[in-house]
Write a protein that holds these residues in place. Structure first.
Motif, PDB file in Angstrom:
ATOM      1  N   PHE A 109       2.371   6.651  -6.695  1.00 51.76           N
ATOM      2  CA  PHE A 109       1.321   7.573  -7.132  1.00 51.76           C
ATOM      3  C   PHE A 109       1.735   9.013  -6.873  1.00 51.76           C
ATOM      4  O   PHE A 109       1.605   9.878  -7.742  1.00 51.76           O
ATOM      5  N   GLY A 110       2.249   9.280  -5.677  1.00 53.43           N
ATOM      6  CA  GLY A 110       2.621  10.644  -5.310  1.00 53.43           C
ATOM      7  C   GLY A 110       3.810  11.173  -6.089  1.00 53.43           C
ATOM      8  O   GLY A 110       3.783  12.309  -6.575  1.00 53.43           O
ATOM      9  N   PHE A 139       0.835  -1.207   0.000  1.00 48.61           N
ATOM     10  CA  PHE A 139       0.000   0.000   0.000  1.00 48.61           C
ATOM     11  C   PHE A 139       0.870   1.257   0.000  1.00 48.61           C
ATOM     12  O   PHE A 139       0.634   2.196  -0.759  1.00 48.61           O
ATOM     13  N   LEU A 140       1.893   1.263   0.852  1.00 50.66           N
ATOM     14  CA  LEU A 140       2.781   2.424   0.932  1.00 50.66           C
ATOM     15  C   LEU A 140       3.561   2.624  -0.368  1.00 50.66           C
ATOM     16  O   LEU A 140       3.777   3.758  -0.800  1.00 50.66           O
ATOM     17  N   TYR A 144     -10.234   4.904   6.300  1.00 50.69           N
ATOM     18  CA  TYR A 144      -8.991   4.213   5.960  1.00 50.69           C
ATOM     19  C   TYR A 144      -8.528   3.315   7.102  1.00 50.69           C
ATOM     20  O   TYR A 144      -8.040   2.212   6.886  1.00 50.69           O
ATOM     21  N   TRP A 147     -12.088   8.343  -0.944  1.00 48.23           N
ATOM     22  CA  TRP A 147     -11.845   9.774  -0.887  1.00 48.23           C
ATOM     23  C   TRP A 147     -13.109  10.524  -0.460  1.00 48.23           C
ATOM     24  O   TRP A 147     -13.053  11.425   0.381  1.00 48.23           O
ATOM     25  N   GLU A 205      -9.493  -0.888  -7.137  1.00 42.34           N
ATOM     26  CA  GLU A 205      -8.461   0.117  -6.914  1.00 42.34           C
ATOM     27  C   GLU A 205      -8.917   1.547  -7.180  1.00 42.34           C
ATOM     28  O   GLU A 205      -8.564   2.451  -6.424  1.00 42.34           O
ATOM     29  N   ASP A 209       2.462   1.738  -3.363  1.00 44.94           N
ATOM     30  CA  ASP A 209       1.486   2.299  -4.304  1.00 44.94           C
ATOM     31  C   ASP A 209       1.331   3.803  -4.075  1.00 44.94           C
ATOM     32  O   ASP A 209       1.314   4.581  -5.031  1.00 44.94           O
ATOM     33  N   ALA A 210       1.210   4.205  -2.809  1.00 45.52           N
ATOM     34  CA  ALA A 210       1.039   5.625  -2.487  1.00 45.52           C
ATOM     35  C   ALA A 210       2.278   6.430  -2.896  1.00 45.52           C
ATOM     36  O   ALA A 210       2.161   7.529  -3.454  1.00 45.52           O
ATOM     37  N   LYS A 213     -11.223   1.995  -3.645  1.00 46.61           N
ATOM     38  CA  LYS A 213     -10.103   2.540  -2.874  1.00 46.61           C
ATOM     39  C   LYS A 213      -9.783   3.978  -3.254  1.00 46.61           C
ATOM     40  O   LYS A 213      -9.210   4.709  -2.446  1.00 46.61           O
ATOM     41  N   GLY A 214     -10.139   4.388  -4.431  1.00 43.95           N
ATOM     42  CA  GLY A 214      -9.857   5.753  -4.867  1.00 43.95           C
ATOM     43  C   GLY A 214     -11.015   6.689  -4.588  1.00 43.95           C
ATOM     44  O   GLY A 214     -11.035   7.408  -3.598  1.00 43.95           O
ATOM     45  N   TRP A 239       1.739   5.677 -11.830  1.00 44.77           N
ATOM     46  CA  TRP A 239       0.976   4.587 -11.222  1.00 44.77           C
ATOM     47  C   TRP A 239      -0.107   4.095 -12.179  1.00 44.77           C
ATOM     48  O   TRP A 239      -0.293   2.890 -12.343  1.00 44.77           O
TER      49      TRP A 239
END
Length: 161
Positions: free
Chosen positions: A45-46, A38-39, A114, A103, A94, A41-42, A98-99, A53
């Motif tokens: 993405f960031g 997960f981290l 979360y 959010w 995803e 992916d974050a 999750k998005g 991503w």
């Protein structure tokens, strides 16, 4: 078709093993390794402003994985059939759940959703809320992870505690 059960005696990757949660579909990924996925992916993405991503996800979705899960040697499968989710269900899991959904909920619940979603991984089935919604589970299919390739022993020591 069932997945091969991931077995390895390499001590450096012992945090990947979940001997108490071997299913007919394979060995479930540990909560620690899923957190790292997960981290990752974050982070991807960031750092890539989402573009990196998304492109990487498009190439991996059909195989039932995300960039973070791929780097951690994991696969997202259908909990009943053992087959990879495929791109449509991966997009729902995803992007939609999750998005977008997380959010929207997070804006009302001050991001508590979360924590609740992640806390479900500590249940006996080790499936998060988003896993339950799409009928998925995450299995460990390989010990070839980014941590092993980078030989990050400090992280492995921390995860074994």
């Amino acid at each position: 078709m069932t997945q091969k059960i991931f077995r390895d005696s390499d001590e450096s990757s012992s945090f990947l093993h979940n001997p108490y949660r071997v299913t007919p579909n394979g060995e479930l990924a540990t909560p620690q390794s899923r957190l790292i996925a997960f981290l990752l992916d974050a982070l991807i993405f960031g750092l890539g402003f989402g573009v990196v991503w998304v492109i990487w996800f498009i190439t991996l979705a059909e195989k039932g994985t995300t960039p973070g899960h791929h780097l951690m040697g994991q696969q997202v499968i259908d909990a009943h059939t053992g087959q990879p989710l495929g791109w449509k269900r991966m997009v729902v899991r995803e992007v939609v759940i999750k998005g977008v959904l997380q959010w929207i909920l997070g804006s009302f619940l001050f991001m508590a959703n979360y924590i609740i979603d992640g806390a479900f991984i500590l249940t006996s089935t080790q499936r998060t809320v988003h896993d339950l919604l799409v009928g998925s589970q995450v299995i460990q299919i390989s010990n070839k992870t980014i941590l092993n390739k980078l030989k990050v022993d400090e992280v492995d020591t921390w995860l074994k505690k």
